[in-house]
Design a protein around this motif. Structure first.
Motif, mmCIF file in Angstrom:
data_model
loop_
_atom_site.group_PDB
_atom_site.id
_atom_site.type_symbol
_atom_site.label_atom_id
_atom_site.label_comp_id
_atom_site.label_asym_id
_atom_site.label_seq_id
_atom_site.Cartn_x
_atom_site.Cartn_y
_atom_site.Cartn_z
ATOM 1 N N ALA A 25 -31.384 -29.217 -38.735
ATOM 2 C CA ALA A 25 -31.400 -30.491 -39.460
ATOM 3 C C ALA A 25 -32.612 -31.314 -39.041
ATOM 4 N N GLU A 26 -32.906 -31.340 -37.746
ATOM 5 C CA GLU A 26 -34.083 -32.068 -37.257
ATOM 6 C C GLU A 26 -35.373 -31.457 -37.795
ATOM 7 N N ALA A 27 -35.350 -30.148 -38.063
ATOM 8 C CA ALA A 27 -36.527 -29.450 -38.590
ATOM 9 C C ALA A 27 -36.621 -29.527 -40.113
ATOM 10 N N GLY A 28 -35.697 -30.260 -40.744
ATOM 11 C CA GLY A 28 -35.766 -30.465 -42.184
ATOM 12 C C GLY A 28 -34.952 -29.501 -43.005
ATOM 13 N N VAL A 29 -34.046 -28.738 -42.342
ATOM 14 C CA VAL A 29 -33.170 -27.795 -43.053
ATOM 15 C C VAL A 29 -31.746 -28.318 -42.926
ATOM 16 N N ARG A 30 -31.177 -28.795 -44.026
ATOM 17 C CA ARG A 30 -29.862 -29.442 -43.989
ATOM 18 C C ARG A 30 -28.827 -28.714 -44.849
ATOM 19 N N SER A 31 -29.085 -27.458 -45.155
ATOM 20 C CA SER A 31 -28.138 -26.660 -45.942
ATOM 21 C C SER A 31 -28.020 -25.297 -45.289
ATOM 22 N N TYR A 32 -26.767 -24.822 -45.171
ATOM 23 C CA TYR A 32 -26.461 -23.659 -44.352
ATOM 24 C C TYR A 32 -25.519 -22.753 -45.133
ATOM 25 N N LYS A 33 -25.918 -21.502 -45.292
ATOM 26 C CA LYS A 33 -25.169 -20.606 -46.169
ATOM 27 C C LYS A 33 -24.332 -19.615 -45.373
ATOM 28 N N LEU A 34 -23.097 -19.428 -45.838
ATOM 29 C CA LEU A 34 -22.183 -18.432 -45.286
ATOM 30 C C LEU A 34 -21.796 -17.431 -46.371
ATOM 31 N N PHE A 35 -21.577 -16.204 -45.968
ATOM 32 C CA PHE A 35 -21.063 -15.163 -46.854
ATOM 33 C C PHE A 35 -19.595 -14.959 -46.493
ATOM 34 N N PHE A 36 -18.713 -15.466 -47.346
ATOM 35 C CA PHE A 36 -17.277 -15.511 -47.052
ATOM 36 C C PHE A 36 -16.520 -14.696 -48.093
ATOM 37 N N ASN A 37 -16.116 -13.475 -47.751
ATOM 38 C CA ASN A 37 -16.551 -12.679 -46.620
ATOM 39 C C ASN A 37 -17.309 -11.440 -47.090
ATOM 40 N N TRP A 38 -18.105 -11.634 -48.145
ATOM 41 C CA TRP A 38 -18.921 -10.534 -48.694
ATOM 42 C C TRP A 38 -19.919 -10.032 -47.661
ATOM 43 N N TYR A 39 -20.355 -8.780 -47.851
ATOM 44 C CA TYR A 39 -21.214 -8.035 -46.935
ATOM 45 C C TYR A 39 -20.490 -7.653 -45.652
ATOM 46 N N LYS A 40 -19.175 -7.639 -45.719
ATOM 47 C CA LYS A 40 -18.403 -7.045 -44.631
ATOM 48 C C LYS A 40 -18.615 -5.536 -44.616
#
Length: 476
Positions: free
Chosen positions: A146-161
């Motif tokens: 967030a401090e580096a300017g990235v405020r979005s975070y992606k999860l794979f729920f639960n694909w690519y298991k």
């Protein structure tokens, strides 16, 4: 108002945040300095006559995967390569800002300077980043990102298991979903993005279909049925409500997910829905697509297509992206051909960032499925707002960046290799289709970068969009 401008566009139907006007836009030093009738625009070094065509803000693609394939390059080399080849396609297609997903098993923060440099030196357009959080140490980086300017975070729920281990993506369970939603709820403008598919169910269905020796595009869809997406979106919505956080469902493909999203939105849950042109325009019955039509989530039936269009019109689906995955054909097809092994082929559509605007003009505006004003909202303005880029990006307004596209709704072209300007060989799910409604001029930062199909600039010299607590500010 400035007394003199570098560039002005006149005789246009200008789509502004307040509505569409007849007139034009003037730009100086990379910013818009005037919007209005021609009589109210300053003189300029160059004037472009839009000939009565639409002038709109450049599209913003919030969903691409540069460097993903690792077929020819390692991740960092692939990122640099794809920034040049794929954003070259972007400017030809009328996309003027991109948000790319960072993806590596190693921590991101030690490489942030490289990630910035990769885009600054190779991109034709300004860029920002999301981070795919698929390792525990990535979760620990959230506040630093967030401090580096990235405020979005992606999860794979639960694909690519189980699916496509070549892509190097690890899935997340409900525990990680809870932890990330909870942490991100404390970050101003933070959002957790989700690939929402239940692979436990899909794994069992794939085993059954492969035992039946099915090897068709519809089998790929049956192998991850609509319920797989609906189950996960329901869980995500409940956990988002529980944590008082903010969630965004990427590449929504089913009518069921739109219904769930609408229900939770009406309850006040911050659950945003994105879809793709491929899900609006293709179906699981389009067998001629072969392995090129293998995307995750899969193509659906006509009822879902109709419900997605309805969602776009009524505001349930408020965002659009492309999920552009620049895979070489040999890697995509796994050397088995376009109509080869549907199970082994790599998921992902190619060239989305270049077909984005033409497809939405052709299938949306020109077929009266969506108004031009609403299309600009879901492909430019809303994307800018959601990712902390507005009003610098996503609007034709005084003070905004002069990222603009002239669109001729009557101009048409057939999608073939010559249609694209990206990495070769060029292909996509729209191959062979005629599209009507094309960009004639793409203007980035007040500079004409593509005019009548001709690229006029070199790559590089673009800006990393650092998304802070108060959005994006200009670098001095």
């Amino acid at each position: 108002m400035s007394s003199h401008a570098d560039l002005r566009v006149v005789d246009a139907r200008v789509v502004t945040p307040g509505g569409t006007i007849d007139g034009g836009v003037a730009a100086a030093d990379g910013q818009i300095v005037a919007v209005g009738t021609e009589a109210n625009l300053p003189e300029a070094d160059r004037t472009i006559d839009a000939e009565g065509n639409f002038l709109i803000p450049g599209f913003i693609d919030p969903h691409v995967h540069w460097g993903l394939s690792r077929y020819e390059f390692d991740y960092h080399d692939g990122l640099e390569h794809d920034f040049e080849t794929e954003t070259r396609g972007a400017v030809h297609g009328g996309v003027t800002t991109v948000v790319n997903f960072l993806l590596q098993p190693e921590p991101y923060l030690p490489d942030m300077e490289f990630f910035k440099q990769a885009g600054e030196e190779n991109s034709y357009i300004d860029f920002a980043y999301h981070a795919i959080v698929h390792q525990d140490h990535h979760v620990d980086e959230i506040e630093g990102l967030a401090e580096a300017g990235v405020r979005s975070y992606k999860l794979f729920f639960n694909w690519y298991k189980h699916a496509s281990p070549e892509l190097g993506i690890d899935h997340s369970d409900a525990g990680r979903v809870y932890n990330v939603l909870d942490r991100v709820s404390e970050i101003n403008d933070g959002v957790v993005m989700f690939h929402a598919e239940n692979e436990d169910l899909a794994y069992e269905r794939r085993q059954e279909l492969q035992a039946e020796r099915r090897n068709d595009l519809e089998a790929w869809s049956e192998g991850a049925p609509n319920i797989c997406e609906a189950m996960q979106v329901e869980q995500i919505a409940r956990m988002t409500e529980y944590t008082d956080s903010s969630a965004y469902i990427v590449h929504t493909s089913t009518g069921e997910a739109v219904d769930i999203g609408e229900r939770y939105q009406e309850q006040g849950v911050q659950l945003d829905i994105e879809t793709l042109p491929a899900f609006l325009c293709h179906s699981k019955h389009d067998e001629e697509l072969g392995t090129w039509g293998k995307i995750s989530p899969p193509l659906r039936g006509d009822e879902s297509k109709q419900r997605l269009w309805e969602g776009l019109r009524n505001g349930t689906v408020d965002y659009m992206g492309t999920d552009h995955c620049p895979h070489k054909i040999a890697f995509k097809e796994k050397d088995t051909g376009k109509h080869g092994d549907i199970w082994d082929a790599i998921p992902g559509d190619n060239n989305g960032i270049e077909y984005f605007l033409p497809v939405m003009m052709s299938e949306g505006v020109n077929k009266n499925r969506i108004s031009m004003e609403r299309l600009v909202e879901v492909c430019a303005e809303n994307n800018a707002k959601r990712w902390g880029l507005y009003p610098r990006k996503g609007a034709l307004a005084e003070g905004s960046d002069a990222d603009m596209v002239i669109v001729d709704l009557e101009d048409s072209a057939t999608v073939d290799e010559e249609f694209y300007h990206t990495m070769e060989p060029r292909y996509s799910t729209f191959h062979g289709e005629e599209l009507t409604g094309l960009p004639t001029h793409t203007i980035v930062g007040g500079e004409v970068v593509v005019e009548d199909g001709e690229l006029l600039v070199e790559s590089g010299g673009r800006e990393y969009l650092h998304r802070g607590e108060n959005g994006v500010i200009r670098a001095d």
